[in-house]
Design a protein around this motif. Structure first.
Motif, PDB file in Angstrom:
ATOM      1  N   ASP A  41       0.846  -1.193   0.000  1.00 14.81           N
ATOM      2  CA  ASP A  41       0.000   0.000   0.000  1.00 14.81           C
ATOM      3  C   ASP A  41       0.887   1.250   0.000  1.00 14.81           C
ATOM      4  O   ASP A  41       1.710   1.425   0.894  1.00 14.81           O
ATOM      5  CB  ASP A  41      -0.902  -0.001   1.239  1.00 14.81           C
ATOM      6  N   PRO A  42       0.748   2.129  -0.996  1.00 11.67           N
ATOM      7  CA  PRO A  42       1.597   3.326  -1.070  1.00 11.67           C
ATOM      8  C   PRO A  42       1.481   4.230   0.161  1.00 11.67           C
ATOM      9  O   PRO A  42       2.430   4.908   0.530  1.00 11.67           O
ATOM     10  CB  PRO A  42       1.120   4.062  -2.317  1.00 11.67           C
ATOM     11  N   GLU A  43       0.331   4.234   0.809  1.00 11.68           N
ATOM     12  CA  GLU A  43       0.145   5.071   1.993  1.00 11.68           C
ATOM     13  C   GLU A  43       0.952   4.585   3.194  1.00 11.68           C
ATOM     14  O   GLU A  43       1.167   5.333   4.144  1.00 11.68           O
ATOM     15  CB  GLU A  43      -1.337   5.142   2.353  1.00 11.68           C
TER      16      GLU A  43
ATOM     17  N   LYS B 245       0.937  -0.301  10.115  1.00 11.69           N
ATOM     18  CA  LYS B 245       0.218   0.949   9.872  1.00 11.69           C
ATOM     19  C   LYS B 245      -1.229   0.694   9.428  1.00 11.69           C
ATOM     20  O   LYS B 245      -2.164   1.177  10.052  1.00 11.69           O
ATOM     21  CB  LYS B 245       0.942   1.788   8.824  1.00 11.69           C
ATOM     22  N   CYS B 246      -1.408  -0.060   8.338  1.00 12.88           N
ATOM     23  CA  CYS B 246      -2.766  -0.294   7.821  1.00 12.88           C
ATOM     24  C   CYS B 246      -3.433  -1.518   8.450  1.00 12.88           C
ATOM     25  O   CYS B 246      -4.625  -1.747   8.250  1.00 12.88           O
ATOM     26  CB  CYS B 246      -2.746  -0.426   6.301  1.00 12.88           C
ATOM     27  N   LEU B 247      -2.666  -2.333   9.172  1.00 12.65           N
ATOM     28  CA  LEU B 247      -3.144  -3.527   9.876  1.00 12.65           C
ATOM     29  C   LEU B 247      -3.665  -4.624   8.944  1.00 12.65           C
ATOM     30  O   LEU B 247      -4.381  -5.523   9.373  1.00 12.65           O
ATOM     31  CB  LEU B 247      -4.224  -3.163  10.907  1.00 12.65           C
ATOM     32  N   ARG B 248      -3.294  -4.554   7.671  1.00 10.05           N
ATOM     33  CA  ARG B 248      -3.672  -5.618   6.730  1.00 10.05           C
ATOM     34  C   ARG B 248      -2.618  -6.709   6.760  1.00 10.05           C
ATOM     35  O   ARG B 248      -1.432  -6.440   6.909  1.00 10.05           O
ATOM     36  CB  ARG B 248      -3.773  -5.060   5.311  1.00 10.05           C
ATOM     37  N   SER B 249      -3.081  -7.933   6.560  1.00 12.00           N
ATOM     38  CA  SER B 249      -2.127  -9.032   6.457  1.00 12.00           C
ATOM     39  C   SER B 249      -2.031  -9.452   4.988  1.00 12.00           C
ATOM     40  O   SER B 249      -2.982  -9.291   4.217  1.00 12.00           O
ATOM     41  CB  SER B 249      -2.531 -10.205   7.342  1.00 12.00           C
ATOM     42  N   HIS B 250      -0.878  -9.958   4.623  1.00 15.88           N
ATOM     43  CA  HIS B 250      -0.599 -10.333   3.237  1.00 15.88           C
ATOM     44  C   HIS B 250       0.022 -11.724   3.212  1.00 15.88           C
ATOM     45  O   HIS B 250       0.940 -12.008   3.984  1.00 15.88           O
ATOM     46  CB  HIS B 250       0.371  -9.337   2.592  1.00 15.88           C
TER      47      HIS B 250
ATOM     48  N   ARG C 194       6.447   0.333   4.642  1.00 15.50           N
ATOM     49  CA  ARG C 194       6.660  -0.149   6.001  1.00 15.50           C
ATOM     50  C   ARG C 194       6.868  -1.657   5.990  1.00 15.50           C
ATOM     51  O   ARG C 194       6.183  -2.391   5.292  1.00 15.50           O
ATOM     52  CB  ARG C 194       5.457   0.206   6.868  1.00 15.50           C
ATOM     53  N   ARG C 195       7.830  -2.140   6.764  1.00 14.50           N
ATOM     54  CA  ARG C 195       8.162  -3.561   6.819  1.00 14.50           C
ATOM     55  C   ARG C 195       7.023  -4.355   7.455  1.00 14.50           C
ATOM     56  O   ARG C 195       6.410  -3.919   8.422  1.00 14.50           O
ATOM     57  CB  ARG C 195       9.431  -3.760   7.642  1.00 14.50           C
ATOM     58  N   LEU C 196       6.740  -5.526   6.856  1.00 11.05           N
ATOM     59  CA  LEU C 196       5.707  -6.408   7.385  1.00 11.05           C
ATOM     60  C   LEU C 196       6.272  -7.227   8.538  1.00 11.05           C
ATOM     61  O   LEU C 196       7.382  -7.755   8.449  1.00 11.05           O
ATOM     62  CB  LEU C 196       5.196  -7.362   6.310  1.00 11.05           C
TER      63      LEU C 196
END
Length: 130
Positions: free
Chosen positions: A30-32, A65-70, A36-38
């Motif tokens: 995410d560009p926003e 930051k965005c709290l999404r998991s990948h 940031r490191r996962l």
């Protein structure tokens, strides 16, 4: 969302490592999130079919930051596909370039004919955009 990473291991070595697999560091797409490191976020077991069928561990990473998991997929897999990239590519090459029928291709690769046929149809629909 899945992130594909370049895996130096072959499928059998990857499977043998199980949950001990190391995937390296990855950044949030995410560009926003400003790359940031996962952080580690567990994972899940997934089947893979190729020269052999096996169960392998897919690591997940989570952005603070965005709290999404990948899902962190090795480069020999595709999202939502049981078969290895190499098998799908070989099926397309035999069916489209070599002109073999998809039933013949499927028998040669050991996959259901409907699966090989669907790979070809999907490729033909998406190829012009590639």
């Amino acid at each position: 969302m899945s992130i594909v990473w370049q895996c130096p291991l072959d499928v059998s070595a990857y499977i043998a490592l199980g949950q001990q697999i190391e995937v390296g560091e990855h950044a949030c797409p995410d560009p926003e999130c400003e790359q940031r490191r996962l952080g580690g976020w567990s994972g899940y077991w997934r089947w893979v079919r190729g020269p052999g069928t096996g169960l392998l561990w897919i690591r997940r990473g989570r952005c603070s930051k965005c709290l999404r998991s990948h899902a962190l997929l090795p480069d020999f897999l595709l999202e939502r596909r049981l078969d290895q990239v190499e098998v799908i590519g070989q099926a397309l090459a035999l069916g489209i370039v070599a002109g073999q029928g998809m039933r013949t291709v499927a028998n040669h690769l050991g996959v259901p004919m409907t699966t090989a046929r669907e790979w070809r149809r999907r490729f033909q629909v998406r190829a012009p955009g590639l």
